[in-house]
Design a protein around this motif. Structure first.
Motif, PDB file in Angstrom:
ATOM      1  N   SER A 201       0.833  -1.216   0.000  1.00  0.00           N
ATOM      2  CA  SER A 201       0.000   0.000   0.000  1.00  0.00           C
ATOM      3  C   SER A 201       0.862   1.258   0.000  1.00  0.00           C
ATOM      4  N   LEU A 202       1.942   1.243   0.770  1.00  0.00           N
ATOM      5  CA  LEU A 202       2.861   2.383   0.791  1.00  0.00           C
ATOM      6  C   LEU A 202       3.503   2.586  -0.581  1.00  0.00           C
ATOM      7  N   ALA A 203       3.940   1.495  -1.189  1.00  0.00           N
ATOM      8  CA  ALA A 203       4.556   1.592  -2.514  1.00  0.00           C
ATOM      9  C   ALA A 203       3.575   2.176  -3.520  1.00  0.00           C
ATOM     10  N   ASN A 204       2.314   1.745  -3.449  1.00  0.00           N
ATOM     11  CA  ASN A 204       1.289   2.276  -4.347  1.00  0.00           C
ATOM     12  C   ASN A 204       1.099   3.774  -4.137  1.00  0.00           C
ATOM     13  N   LEU A 205       1.097   4.195  -2.880  1.00  0.00           N
ATOM     14  CA  LEU A 205       0.972   5.619  -2.569  1.00  0.00           C
ATOM     15  C   LEU A 205       2.129   6.409  -3.180  1.00  0.00           C
ATOM     16  N   TYR A 206       3.338   5.876  -3.016  1.00  0.00           N
ATOM     17  CA  TYR A 206       4.516   6.570  -3.549  1.00  0.00           C
ATOM     18  C   TYR A 206       4.500   6.620  -5.078  1.00  0.00           C
ATOM     19  N   LEU A 207       3.985   5.570  -5.703  1.00  0.00           N
ATOM     20  CA  LEU A 207       3.893   5.567  -7.172  1.00  0.00           C
ATOM     21  C   LEU A 207       2.923   6.644  -7.644  1.00  0.00           C
ATOM     22  N   ILE A 208       1.799   6.787  -6.934  1.00  0.00           N
ATOM     23  CA  ILE A 208       0.830   7.829  -7.299  1.00  0.00           C
ATOM     24  C   ILE A 208       1.465   9.206  -7.181  1.00  0.00           C
ATOM     25  N   ARG A 209       2.305   9.391  -6.145  1.00  0.00           N
ATOM     26  CA  ARG A 209       2.975  10.672  -5.939  1.00  0.00           C
ATOM     27  C   ARG A 209       4.256  10.799  -6.765  1.00  0.00           C
ATOM     28  N   LYS A 210       4.538   9.736  -7.542  1.00  0.00           N
ATOM     29  CA  LYS A 210       5.739   9.699  -8.386  1.00  0.00           C
ATOM     30  C   LYS A 210       7.025   9.837  -7.566  1.00  0.00           C
ATOM     31  N   GLU A 211       6.989   9.315  -6.347  1.00  0.00           N
ATOM     32  CA  GLU A 211       8.184   9.264  -5.501  1.00  0.00           C
ATOM     33  C   GLU A 211       8.837   7.896  -5.708  1.00  0.00           C
ATOM     34  N   VAL A 212       9.552   7.802  -6.809  1.00  0.00           N
ATOM     35  CA  VAL A 212      10.058   6.522  -7.285  1.00  0.00           C
ATOM     36  C   VAL A 212      11.008   5.865  -6.292  1.00  0.00           C
TER      37      VAL A 212
END
Length: 448
Positions: A201-212
């Motif tokens: 879930s955290l990884a998905n959040l970061y992907l949405i924010r483009k925090e690769v």
């Protein structure tokens, strides 16, 4: 007389202990989740002791948890009439409504029980889970915290809190409250360090924010087994694509594909094959991607994920009609498919079918409320097809002592999704400071 009484009490204790011992097998079946066998066991037991309350309760639980919750509700309703003050029966009656997905009905039942048993761990836990299922996450979190205070060692309550936080974070994510969602997810690590579901879930959040980089860190943290290492590589490949490093995304996908040959998890193998083909498409290796898709169709004919790959290839090669056909096939299999709904909306938009694209985007949002990609498409279409105005003021001068100032107003008014009218008016005042000559001009332009 006293001796007879003592003998009766001793006999009663012996029979109770013996009955409890005989039910141990059924208890173990319930504890291990073998509910169908538990139902059979307690049904047979009740043939011998039809009034044994413990067996009746266990039978009701086994029935409800083996997939017949309505039958369990009816069973506990009868028991409640026989034992109106019995706490265990009341708790199980309430829980049966949760098994049946009747969360609205369960809520007032738990609220009534809370008034009678304000310090009961089981009632607190049931109420918190009810609120969670109703997506009343702030209240659910408050009540699960109260539950844990009652018994801080109970693992099931902490598991419930984990899932309440996951649900709450997902709701916040859809509302674009990313900071609070991130904080909530990280709180899970106090109970479950490196929890895989939370990391995903955290990884998905970061992907949405483009925090690769943060997304990659989350994927690396979850790579504790051979299977999770493959999942992590698949996720990192997507992260690199979002970070516009498609060559490395393909390299990671190829590594995952190689590792997947050594596992037996067919679902994970399919997900890895899917990511590899996607990476080929991202790198414009369309011929190789087509070959892979043709090969996959031989093994996985009519699988939606294979159809989605061919549709994606069509989008990248501007073969939009192929994409639309594939997405239609996916929706015929599953009308709630995210790939099918959003993919079709994007394909219709790309093929300049604006009104159908608009409808398809809203259909996606009806199935997935607040979904960022679908919302973004709606906003994009709105931006292209709403009236716009622009006003500018200007001042110019040159070395011939000429100065000019004026205003220009322009308006774009869509007449339909195919045609747009343009109207522009300009006022200009020019003066030569040496001769004092002036010129005034009004310019009106219109076009379609």
């Amino acid at each position: 007389m006293n001796a007879k009484r003592l003998m009766f009490v001793a006999l009663f204790i012996f029979q109770s202990a013996l009955g409890q011992q005989l039910m141990d097998e059924g208890f173990k079946l319930l504890e291990t989740g073998d509910f169908e066998k538990a139902e059979t066991f307690f049904d047979a037991y009740l043939q011998k002791e039809p009034s044994n309350k413990t067996a009746l309760i266990c039978y009701g639980r086994a029935v409800g948890l083996s997939g017949e919750p309505k039958k369990a509700i009816a069973h506990f309703k009868v028991l409640k009439a026989q034992y109106p003050q019995d706490f265990e029966i009341a708790v199980n009656f309430n829980e049966a409504f949760l098994w049946d997905g009747q969360f609205e009905e369960a809520k007032p039942l738990y609220e009534s029980l809370l008034k009678l048993y304000p310090d009961s761990f089981a009632v607190h836990l049931g109420y918190a889970n009810t609120l969670s299922n109703l997506k009343e996450y702030p209240e659910a979190l408050e009540w699960i915290n109260k539950t844990i205070i009652l018994d801080s060692t109970n693992t099931s309550a902490r598991v419930s809190r984990k899932y309440i936080r996951l649900g709450y974070a997902d709701m916040l994510l859809k509302k674009k409250n990313y900071t609070k969602a991130e904080d909530l997810l990280k709180e899970n690590f106090s109970d479950f360090p490196k929890d895989k579901e939370t990391l995903i879930s955290l990884a998905n959040l970061y992907l949405i924010r483009k925090e690769v980089d943060k997304a990659k860190e989350a994927y690396i943290a979850m790579a504790t087994t051979a299977a999770d290492s493959i999942r992590a590589l698949n996720g990192m490949s997507l992260a690199e694509h979002i970070g516009k490093n498609d060559r490395y995304a393909l390299s990671l996908a190829a590594q995952a594909l190689e590792k997947a040959q050594l596992i037996k998890d067919e679902v994970l193998k399919s997900q890895t094959q899917e990511r590899y083909v996607q990476a080929l498409i991202w790198n414009s290796s369309f011929g190789k991607a087509k070959t892979q898709i043709d090969s996959l169709e031989q093994v996985h004919s009519n699988e939606p994920w294979v159809k989605a790959l061919r549709a994606t290839l069509g989008m990248y090669t501007a073969d939009f009609w192929v994409s639309i056909e594939e997405y239609d096939d996916i929706l015929a299999i599953d009308s709630t498919s995210f790939d099918g709904n959003l993919g079709k909306a994007n394909a219709l938009f790309a093929s300049d079918r604006i009104i159908p694209a608009y409808r398809a985007a809203f259909k996606t949002l009806s199935v997935f409320p607040g979904q960022p990609d679908a919302q973004g498409l709606v906003e994009k279409i709105n931006g292209l097809h709403i009236p716009t105005t622009e006003a500018r003021a200007f001042y110019t001068f040159d070395n011939g002592n000429n100065i000019a100032h004026g205003n220009q107003v322009s308006a774009n008014i869509p007449l339909s999704t195919k045609f747009m009218s343009t109207l522009s008016y300009m006022y200009r005042n020019t003066e030569n400071t040496l001769t004092s000559n002036q010129a005034l001009s009004h310019i009106l332009l219109a076009g379609v």
